[in-house]
Design a protein around this motif. Sequence first.
Motif, PDB file in Angstrom:
ATOM      1  N   ALA A   1       0.831  -1.206   0.000  1.00 13.57           N
ATOM      2  CA  ALA A   1       0.000   0.000   0.000  1.00 13.57           C
ATOM      3  C   ALA A   1       0.868   1.260   0.000  1.00 13.57           C
ATOM      4  N   ILE A   2       1.962   1.222   0.774  1.00 16.44           N
ATOM      5  CA  ILE A   2       2.858   2.384   0.827  1.00 16.44           C
ATOM      6  C   ILE A   2       3.577   2.565  -0.508  1.00 16.44           C
ATOM      7  N   SER A   3       4.019   1.440  -1.093  1.00 15.18           N
ATOM      8  CA  SER A   3       4.663   1.512  -2.400  1.00 15.18           C
ATOM      9  C   SER A   3       3.691   2.039  -3.448  1.00 15.18           C
ATOM     10  N   GLY A   4       2.432   1.623  -3.341  1.00 22.37           N
ATOM     11  CA  GLY A   4       1.418   2.125  -4.255  1.00 22.37           C
ATOM     12  C   GLY A   4       1.259   3.628  -4.155  1.00 22.37           C
ATOM     13  N   ALA A   5       1.454   4.180  -2.950  1.00 27.52           N
ATOM     14  CA  ALA A   5       1.358   5.627  -2.771  1.00 27.52           C
ATOM     15  C   ALA A   5       2.391   6.350  -3.616  1.00 27.52           C
ATOM     16  N   GLY A   6       3.574   5.756  -3.746  1.00 28.48           N
ATOM     17  CA  GLY A   6       4.611   6.372  -4.564  1.00 28.48           C
ATOM     18  C   GLY A   6       4.222   6.446  -6.028  1.00 28.48           C
ATOM     19  N   THR A   7       3.455   5.431  -6.502  1.00 27.67           N
ATOM     20  CA  THR A   7       3.027   5.414  -7.897  1.00 27.67           C
ATOM     21  C   THR A   7       1.828   6.322  -8.140  1.00 27.67           C
ATOM     22  N   VAL A   8       0.834   6.286  -7.236  1.00 23.75           N
ATOM     23  CA  VAL A   8      -0.365   7.110  -7.445  1.00 23.75           C
ATOM     24  C   VAL A   8      -0.093   8.579  -7.168  1.00 23.75           C
ATOM     25  N   PHE A   9       1.090   8.887  -6.652  1.00 22.79           N
ATOM     26  CA  PHE A   9       1.408  10.270  -6.299  1.00 22.79           C
ATOM     27  C   PHE A   9       1.229  11.211  -7.479  1.00 22.79           C
ATOM     28  N   PHE A  10       1.530  10.718  -8.669  1.00 21.12           N
ATOM     29  CA  PHE A  10       1.425  11.595  -9.834  1.00 21.12           C
ATOM     30  C   PHE A  10      -0.028  12.001 -10.097  1.00 21.12           C
ATOM     31  N   SER A  11      -0.973  11.275  -9.470  1.00 22.14           N
ATOM     32  CA  SER A  11      -2.383  11.608  -9.638  1.00 22.14           C
ATOM     33  C   SER A  11      -2.750  12.925  -8.962  1.00 22.14           C
ATOM     34  N   PHE A  12      -1.852  13.457  -8.133  1.00 20.95           N
ATOM     35  CA  PHE A  12      -2.145  14.687  -7.402  1.00 20.95           C
ATOM     36  C   PHE A  12      -1.419  15.903  -7.956  1.00 20.95           C
ATOM     37  N   ILE A  13      -0.814  15.754  -9.128  1.00 19.33           N
ATOM     38  CA  ILE A  13      -0.017  16.878  -9.626  1.00 19.33           C
ATOM     39  C   ILE A  13      -0.870  18.027 -10.130  1.00 19.33           C
ATOM     40  N   GLY A  14      -2.191  17.872 -10.125  1.00 15.63           N
ATOM     41  CA  GLY A  14      -3.050  18.960 -10.580  1.00 15.63           C
ATOM     42  C   GLY A  14      -2.861  20.232  -9.780  1.00 15.63           C
ATOM     43  N   PHE A  15      -2.699  20.107  -8.441  1.00 14.38           N
ATOM     44  CA  PHE A  15      -2.523  21.329  -7.639  1.00 14.38           C
ATOM     45  C   PHE A  15      -1.196  21.992  -7.950  1.00 14.38           C
ATOM     46  N   ASP A  16      -0.195  21.199  -8.270  1.00 13.66           N
ATOM     47  CA  ASP A  16       1.106  21.743  -8.649  1.00 13.66           C
ATOM     48  C   ASP A  16       0.993  22.488  -9.978  1.00 13.66           C
ATOM     49  N   SER A  17       0.262  21.891 -10.926  1.00  5.14           N
ATOM     50  CA  SER A  17       0.145  22.515 -12.243  1.00  5.14           C
ATOM     51  C   SER A  17      -0.624  23.829 -12.190  1.00  5.14           C
ATOM     52  N   VAL A  18      -1.461  24.021 -11.168  1.00  5.05           N
ATOM     53  CA  VAL A  18      -2.154  25.300 -11.001  1.00  5.05           C
ATOM     54  C   VAL A  18      -1.152  26.441 -10.895  1.00  5.05           C
ATOM     55  N   THR A  19      -0.033  26.197 -10.223  1.00  3.81           N
ATOM     56  CA  THR A  19       0.945  27.265 -10.013  1.00  3.81           C
ATOM     57  C   THR A  19       1.666  27.660 -11.297  1.00  3.81           C
TER      58      THR A  19
END
Length: 559
Positions: free
Chosen positions: A244-262
Amino acid sequence: MAAQGQMWNQSTPAPPAYTFSALWRRYPYDPAKEAAQKAEEGVALNKSLKVWDLMAYGIGSTVGAGIFVVTGVVAQGTAGPAIIVSFLLAAFASLMSAFCYAEFAARIPVSGSAYTFSYATVGEFIGWVIGWNLTLEYAVSASAVARGWSGYVVSFFSTFKVTVPNYLAAYEVADDFFSLSVLSVLIIVAMTGVMLIGAKESSTMNLIITILNMTIIVFVIITGAFYIDTSNWSDFFPFGIKGAISGAGTVFFSFIGFDSVTTLSGEVANPSRDLPVGIVATLGVATVLYVAVSLIVTGMVNYSVLDKTAPLSQSFETHGLHWAAGIIAAGSVTTLTSTTYGSLMGQPRIFYQMACDGLLPPFFKTLNKKQVPVYGTLITGCAASIIAFFFDIVRLTEMISIGTLMAFTIVCCSIMVLRYQSPEEPAKVPFLVTLFVFDSLLFASSYRFDFQYWALGVCAVPVVATFAYICTLRAVNVPTTFRCPLMPLVPCIGVLVNVYLIVTLSIDSIYRVIVWTVIGLIIYFGYGIRHSVLRFQLAQEQQQPSYAKAINDSDPLVI
C-alpha cells in the motif's frame, strides 16, 4: 523572476560564466519590475484567469489520471483494495507540499511553479534541476494520460460491438518495453492545437468538460455502490502494508493537478487570493473522488482481474451493465481529454519562464497573438506525442512520480530557507535543511529495506534532532499573504514523506531520472549558465553596492 534585461555592453569583457558562486545566485524577484520588463519586451502573459478557472484546470488535470488511469495499474499489481490507503498517504504527502506551494504561489505569482520557487530561494542550479525534471511531471504525464485515453476509446467502441485495431490503440513491439499507440498521439496533437487558441478561451472549454466529468464520476459512485461485493475486500492488503505504501509512490502523480495550477500564476488576475484557494480546493476534491471511486471499483471486481487500461468500464461490464459501461467509457474519454490538456498546459509555461531567465533559448518565450508560448507549446506536444507513441502506461507513471516527488521535496525545503534564512548567517539554514533531507533519506531507506527495530531507532535520531534544532530558529521573513501553517512541522513532514515515497519506487525509475538529469546538466552547463540573465545583471549592478548586497546576502525576495 525578471525578463531579459539590457544587453551586455560588447566592449566590456563578459563576466565569468563558470564560477561556483554562479550555481547559487538567487533571483531578487520584484513583482512590479517583473511585470514592467515583460510588458516592455512584449512577452507578458494575459492575466485573465479566475479562481473557478484554476479549480477547473486543477481538478481536470488531476482526477482523470487517478481515477481512469492509475486505479487499475496499482490495484492489480501493487496494493490491491488497499489502493485506498495508497491514495490517502499520497494525499497527506501532497497536502504538506500544497501548503508550501500555496505560500510560494501567493508571494511569487509568476509562471514556473517549483522551478521559480527554487530559483528565488536556493539558487539557479537547484532551480534548473527541478525545472528540467518537471518535464517528467508534465510532458510524460500527458503521455501516460493519453495512453489511458486510448484504452477508454477502445472500451467505448466495444460497447457498440466495434473493434478498434490493435495498431491504433496498443500494438506490442517488445514485451515489457515498447508498444505503439497511434490514438495516444492523436489526442495530444488535438490538445496542443486547443492550447494555442489562448488560455482563457481553452479554459472555458476545460471548465465545461470538467463539470461534465464530475457528473459522470458521481454517477459511477452512486450506481456502482449497488453492486459492491464486500468479499472482494476480504484480502484488503494482499501485498502487505508495504504494498500500500509503495502504491502511494506510484499514485502520487495523480495529485499533480494542484502543482500545475501554479504554472498559471502569471495568468491569474488576483494571484494572492485565488492561487491558494485553487491549490487546496483541487487537492481536497481529488482526494474525495479518488477514495470513493477506488472503493467502488475494488468492491465491484476482484483486484486481481482488474483491467489496467479501462478498470471502470470493465467493472460495470462484469455486472452486465453495458449501458452504464458505455456512459462511463464516453465520460472517461472526455475526462482524459481534459486531463491531457491540463498536463500539457503546464510545461510550456515553465519553458517560458526559463527562457525569460536566460536559461533556455529566447524562442521559448515567443508568444502568439493569443499570448500563448507558441514554440514551447509545440515542442511539448511533439515530445509528449513521441513518448506516448512508444511507451506503455506502467513505465510512464513511475517516471512521473519521481519527478513530482523531487519537485515537492525541494519546495518544502525552499519554504524553510525563505522563512528562516538570515543575512548574518546565510549558509546556516540551507545547511540544516540539506542535513534534514539526508537524515530523512537514511531513515526512509532503513525502513524500506527492513532494518531491525533498534537500527530504525538509531536512524530516526538524526531526523528528530535536526528537526528540533530547526524549530529553534527565528522566522525572519514572514509573508503578508497566505502563510504555510505549523512551520516548520508541515514542510519537514513533507520532506520526510516525499523522500520515503522516492525510496519505494523501482530502481529502474531512479536510473531513468538520473539519466534525464544528466542530459539536463549538459544543457545547463552548455547553454544556461552562460546565458543566464543574472550572470550579466549582477555584474552590471556591482557599481551599486547596496543593491548588489541585497541580491547576494539578504532575503532573495524583494516583495
